[in-house]
Design an enzyme around this catalytic site. Structure first.
Site, PDB file in Angstrom:
ATOM      1  N   GLY A 111     -34.938  15.924 -51.068  1.00 48.10           N
ATOM      2  CA  GLY A 111     -35.520  14.656 -51.515  1.00 48.10           C
ATOM      3  C   GLY A 111     -34.487  13.668 -52.033  1.00 48.10           C
ATOM      4  O   GLY A 111     -34.533  12.478 -51.687  1.00 48.10           O
ATOM      5  N   THR A 133     -34.311  22.229 -47.576  1.00 52.56           N
ATOM      6  CA  THR A 133     -34.472  22.721 -48.942  1.00 52.56           C
ATOM      7  C   THR A 133     -35.372  23.950 -48.917  1.00 52.56           C
ATOM      8  O   THR A 133     -36.330  24.005 -48.134  1.00 52.56           O
ATOM      9  CB  THR A 133     -35.078  21.687 -49.925  1.00 52.56           C
ATOM     10  OG1 THR A 133     -35.500  22.377 -51.114  1.00 52.56           O
ATOM     11  CG2 THR A 133     -36.288  20.954 -49.382  1.00 52.56           C
ATOM     12  N   ASP A 135     -37.311  24.504 -51.150  1.00 49.12           N
ATOM     13  CA  ASP A 135     -38.524  24.119 -51.882  1.00 49.12           C
ATOM     14  C   ASP A 135     -39.641  23.624 -50.952  1.00 49.12           C
ATOM     15  O   ASP A 135     -40.793  23.555 -51.373  1.00 49.12           O
ATOM     16  CB  ASP A 135     -38.210  22.996 -52.891  1.00 49.12           C
ATOM     17  CG  ASP A 135     -37.105  23.378 -53.852  1.00 49.12           C
ATOM     18  OD1 ASP A 135     -36.881  24.587 -54.045  1.00 49.12           O
ATOM     19  OD2 ASP A 135     -36.455  22.475 -54.409  1.00 49.12           O
TER      20      ASP A 135
HETATM   21  O1  F6P Z   1     -33.791  22.435 -54.652  1.00 53.44           O
HETATM   22  C1  F6P Z   1     -33.412  23.758 -54.478  1.00 53.44           C
HETATM   23  C2  F6P Z   1     -33.324  24.464 -55.782  1.00 53.44           C
HETATM   24  O2  F6P Z   1     -32.931  25.793 -55.537  1.00 53.44           O
HETATM   25  C3  F6P Z   1     -34.583  24.422 -56.640  1.00 53.44           C
HETATM   26  O3  F6P Z   1     -35.551  25.353 -56.223  1.00 53.44           O
HETATM   27  C4  F6P Z   1     -34.005  24.688 -58.001  1.00 53.44           C
HETATM   28  O4  F6P Z   1     -34.819  24.134 -59.021  1.00 53.44           O
HETATM   29  C5  F6P Z   1     -32.678  23.991 -57.955  1.00 53.44           C
HETATM   30  O5  F6P Z   1     -32.337  23.858 -56.592  1.00 53.44           O
HETATM   31  C6  F6P Z   1     -31.552  24.709 -58.666  1.00 53.44           C
HETATM   32  O6  F6P Z   1     -30.422  23.918 -58.588  1.00 53.44           O
HETATM   33  P1  F6P Z   1     -28.945  24.393 -58.946  1.00 53.44           P
HETATM   34  O7  F6P Z   1     -28.465  25.286 -57.836  1.00 53.44           O
HETATM   35  O8  F6P Z   1     -28.168  23.140 -59.019  1.00 53.44           O
HETATM   36  O9  F6P Z   1     -29.028  25.150 -60.232  1.00 53.44           O
END
Ligand code: F6P
Length: 371
Positions: A111, A133, A135
């Site tokens: 996003g 992603t 997500d």
């Molecule tokens: O957007 C992917 C994701 O894995 C989300 O599910 C999670 O909230 C976030 O990224 C975690 O981000 P980072 O790897 O920066 O801690």
């Protein structure tokens, strides 16, 4: 005339990124005779002009590899940390695009990346994005690559937790990623047969969950698996959040400042999961444990479905570049793809509609959704 493409990966990494880079690159080099270069570590690498050649053997042997050979970062062109400050480096990025004689820039991301790509489009760059992603929360695409692999990992984890929860007569609360969307927890919860599934889109009541777990005990099943999305919130937290949002909007209106949507990942997820496990232990008398799957869900080799999807989207992206069709995200649509204008997708989040067929299926098999 030969076209020159730049490519970068931005935001959190995701299984299938290398398959997508390969799809774009091989179609560009072999099918269309274009030239392609990679930028390292997302928009930061484009700003610093850190280039990776992709015209030798770099695109071979990467289809099955997790992560991204280009590296990634969450840095945004207009808020780039430089010398301890957040600076707008958009003009430097635009300059590097032109200095490299690019005809198109391909941005692989979620996003946040769609929004950043739109900003560059508005500066006159020919940008195309692909939706990645774990997500699955990018709007206007059937699915994002990375989701299927993460779904498999989270489902496998729930499967494994079942036998140990059963043996010890315990509640196991398993926290699943997904940012502010419940797709991953819902999908894995259904596939893994979780007894309770909690997602951000359906605020939960601890008492309802506890009663569902006690009812299972009465039916001779004194153990339960609770699949909780990292962004899930209780009804009380939801009400508090609405009040806080209203206050913030009012004060922003008064000060005349424009609200900027937050892309940064949360940090308090785990605390909520620990708290819920403790509350359930108290309310049910069953011992409880937690498992936080975290970045395990983003690692390792992509599933066959993600490799296929990423390759399809990647090659379709190169077709669009060949046609000179820019300023779009290459979305998955059934067995094919469609080009969605960046203006239409940027700033939107695809959350789970509370009456989505997956939610109805979960309820029909007796899953407690926390409400
Ligand atoms: O957007 C992917 C994701 O894995 C989300 O599910 C999670 O909230 C976030 O990224 C975690 O981000 P980072 O790897 O920066 O801690």
């Amino acid at each position: 005339m030969t076209k020159y493409i730049g490519i970068l990966t931005s935001g959190g990494d995701s299984p299938g990124l290398n398959a997508a880079i390969r799809g774009v690159g091989k179609a560009a080099l072999n099918h269309y005779g274009m030239q392609i270069i990679g930028f390292r570590d997302g928009f930061r690498g484009l700003m610093e002009n850190r280039i990776m050649r992709l015209d030798g053997g770099e695109l071979s042997d990467i289809l099955t590899r997790g992560g991204t050979i280009l590296g990634t970062s969450r840095d945004k062109p207009h808020r780039m940390p430089v010398g301890g400050k957040l600076l707008d480096m958009t003009d430097v990025i635009v300059g590097n695009y032109h200095d490299n004689h690019l005809d198109a820039l391909v941005c692989l991301g979620g996003g946040g990346t769609q929004k950043n790509a739109l900003r560059l489009k508005e500066k006159g760059l020919n940008v195309i994005t692909l939706p990645k992603t774990i997500d699955n929360d990018v709007a206007l695409t059937d699915i994002t690559f990375g989701f299927d692999t993460a779904l498999g990992i989270a489902t496998d984890a729930i499967d494994r937790l079942h036998s140990t929860a059963h043996s010890h007569h315990r509640i196991i609360v398993v926290e699943i990623m997904g940012h502010r969307a419940g797709w991953l927890a819902l999908g894995a919860g259904i596939a893994g047969g979780a007894d309770v599934i909690l997602i951000p889109e359906i605020p939960y009541e601890v008492a309802s969950i506890a009663e569902a777990i006690r009812e299972r005990s009465r039916r001779g099943k004194p153990f339960s698996i609770v699949a909780i999305a990292e962004g899930a919130i209780s009804k009380q937290e939801h009400a508090d959040m609405l009040t806080a949002q209203k206050k913030k909007a009012n004060s922003k209106q008064k000060s005349g400042k424009k609200a900027e949507a937050e892309d940064a990942p949360e940090t308090l997820y785990a605390e909520k999961t620990v708290r819920l496990a403790k509350q359930l232990e108290l309310l049910t008398g069953l011992e409880s444990r937690i498992t936080i799957l975290g970045h395990l869900q983003r690692g390792g080799i992509p599933s066959a479905a993600d490799r296929l999807l990423a390759t399809r989207l990647g090659t379709a992206c190169t077709d669009l570049i060949h046609q000179g069709h820019y300023g779009v995200m290459v979305a998955a649509k059934g067995d094919g793809t469609r080009a969605v204008k960046l203006e239409e997708v940027a700033g939107k989040v695809k959350t789970v509609p509370p009456d989505h067929p997956w939610v109805l299926s979960a309820r029909h098999v007796g899953t407690n959704m926390g409400d």
